[in-house]
Design an enzyme around this catalytic site. Sequence first.
Site, mmCIF file in Angstrom:
data_model
loop_
_atom_site.group_PDB
_atom_site.id
_atom_site.type_symbol
_atom_site.label_atom_id
_atom_site.label_comp_id
_atom_site.label_asym_id
_atom_site.label_seq_id
_atom_site.Cartn_x
_atom_site.Cartn_y
_atom_site.Cartn_z
ATOM 1 C CD GLU A 162 -2.838 -1.242 2.364
ATOM 2 O OE1 GLU A 162 -4.023 -1.518 2.143
ATOM 3 O OE2 GLU A 162 -2.394 -1.063 3.506
ATOM 4 C CB CYS B 76 1.085 6.389 11.196
ATOM 5 S SG CYS B 76 1.509 7.982 10.557
ATOM 6 C CB CYS C 186 6.616 -4.689 8.845
ATOM 7 S SG CYS C 186 8.004 -3.995 9.778
ATOM 8 C CB SER D 202 10.044 4.357 15.088
ATOM 9 O OG SER D 202 9.335 4.780 13.944
ATOM 10 C CB CYS E 250 3.080 7.591 2.926
ATOM 11 S SG CYS E 250 3.635 6.420 4.181
ATOM 12 C CB SER F 26 10.153 6.691 9.313
ATOM 13 O OG SER F 26 9.837 6.332 10.644
ATOM 14 N N GLY G 5 6.764 -1.747 6.202
ATOM 15 C CA GLY G 5 8.120 -2.281 6.198
ATOM 16 C C GLY G 5 9.140 -1.412 6.908
ATOM 17 C CB CYS H 61 5.962 -2.141 16.469
ATOM 18 S SG CYS H 61 7.660 -1.814 15.919
ATOM 19 C CB CYS I 175 2.727 -1.194 13.896
ATOM 20 S SG CYS I 175 2.795 -0.836 12.134
ATOM 21 C CG ASN J 276 -3.527 6.815 13.295
ATOM 22 O OD1 ASN J 276 -4.238 7.788 13.537
ATOM 23 N ND2 ASN J 276 -2.334 6.940 12.751
HETATM 24 N N1 SAH Z 1 9.479 0.704 10.079
HETATM 25 C C1 SAH Z 1 9.685 2.121 9.993
HETATM 26 C C2 SAH Z 1 8.794 2.733 8.936
HETATM 27 C C3 SAH Z 1 7.321 2.773 9.300
HETATM 28 S S1 SAH Z 1 6.968 4.398 9.723
HETATM 29 C C4 SAH Z 1 9.515 2.745 11.352
HETATM 30 O O1 SAH Z 1 9.032 2.061 12.240
HETATM 31 O O2 SAH Z 1 9.912 3.889 11.551
HETATM 32 C C5 SAH Z 1 5.427 4.365 10.425
HETATM 33 C C6 SAH Z 1 5.354 5.224 11.673
HETATM 34 O O3 SAH Z 1 4.032 5.106 12.218
HETATM 35 C C7 SAH Z 1 6.293 4.711 12.728
HETATM 36 O O4 SAH Z 1 6.780 5.715 13.551
HETATM 37 C C8 SAH Z 1 5.374 3.777 13.462
HETATM 38 O O5 SAH Z 1 5.849 3.414 14.687
HETATM 39 C C9 SAH Z 1 4.104 4.595 13.515
HETATM 40 N N2 SAH Z 1 2.933 3.777 13.811
HETATM 41 C C10 SAH Z 1 2.831 2.437 13.728
HETATM 42 N N3 SAH Z 1 1.609 2.022 14.093
HETATM 43 C C11 SAH Z 1 0.914 3.117 14.426
HETATM 44 C C12 SAH Z 1 -0.427 3.320 14.856
HETATM 45 N N4 SAH Z 1 -1.268 2.322 15.013
HETATM 46 N N5 SAH Z 1 -0.815 4.591 15.093
HETATM 47 C C13 SAH Z 1 0.046 5.603 14.902
HETATM 48 N N6 SAH Z 1 1.291 5.466 14.474
HETATM 49 C C14 SAH Z 1 1.747 4.225 14.247
#
Ligand code: SAH
Length: 369
Positions: free
Chosen positions: A93, A359, A113, A240, A106, A217, A185, A117, A120, A316
């Site tokens: 996506e 995100c 991934c 992050s 984006c 990121s 990813g 986390c 996520c 989110n």
């Molecule tokens: N893997 C990389 C790239 C993804 S960036 C990274 O982790 O940085 C996506 C961003 O959105 C990251 O900071 C991630 O932690 C954040 N994110 C992930 N899940 C989320 C959620 N449910 N709500 C808000 N932000 C989230």
Amino acid sequence: MGVKRNLFGFDRAGLQTVMAELGEPAYRARQLYVWLYRRRVRDFAAMTDFGKALRGCLESSFEARWPVVTSRDVSRDGTIKYLFELDDDATIESVFIPEERRRTICISTQAGCPLKCAFCLTGIAGYKRNLKPWEILGQVATVMEEASGVWGAVSAPQLEERVRDSLPRERKTGKPWNVVVMGMGEPLLNYDATVHALRILMDPEGFAVAPKKLTLSTVGILPALERLMAEPVRPNLAISLHAPEPGLRRQLMPIEEKYRLEDVIAAAQRYPIPRGGRVTYEYVLLKGVNDAPDHARQLARLLRGSRAKVNLIPLNPAAEIPFEAPRPEAVDAFAGILADAHVTVSVRRPRGQDILAACGQLHLRAASV
Ligand code: SAH
């Protein structure tokens, strides 16, 4: 006849090899590079500075192909989420985010991934594979092309309707592009393909996205971060973080076991950025987990005095995510504590939440859905 080789995604050196194989001089490679990335033309027949013979030769053995868009979801706020289907049925996506003064794309670097986390959806939904350079660049090419006035070619009636109703000016404006590598990813786990793609994105003869308009990121994969620092042209860096201390970070992000918070911050603070520039630290706020005033004070102590800015991301939510969004007052209080401690802070406004484009909401799905 064999399968045609896809030249989209080849860098200058790769195209030079191809042209050399065809007995063509090196400047032809540069011309092709400009067609593919600056002009984003996929039809060799339209490459008018090549002779008929060369055009025919390219057409018979090669193609210039982007990933196929299988659906577009349009949010109430104008955000568009693209679903691409790749050759092996993996899906990825990308998100187009129109804003007042700029447009942001984006992009994803992996199908799914592997990092898992806890908050996520991408990680929860699983991991399939690394993307190839053409798959990364093709997301940008597709979104740029559709946003630059070819809406008419898009069949989805919903899209056309929304575009007519809510974005009448969008198609004509030439607002600057931002690209954020914040989709599905972990880009630094797919270093070679990602950096290959970023070089072409930032190249003035390629996509010509200014390095300061490009942000990568990462959770902080240290060996890859060191390699990125040594690149002659680099994007902005966002880390992050999500917790102000290792114990809590480990609960939220398993990668903390391998690359520790202090080491990640130390490395990020050495990242070469222009004078006055800052490294962004992303901090997703989870209700009752990491959003207390104490966490904010700890975070301020951690980052005070460094070239840092904090981007707070209220969670989110999604059905599969076992956390809740923070209360608005908690977000304000958290930001206030950082600001009082002279740490630059902003709060990320969710975009495209209603279509799961915000995100952490991008995820693998069955190709047939
Ligand atoms: N893997 C990389 C790239 C993804 S960036 C990274 O982790 O940085 C996506 C961003 O959105 C990251 O900071 C991630 O932690 C954040 N994110 C992930 N899940 C989320 C959620 N449910 N709500 C808000 N932000 C989230």
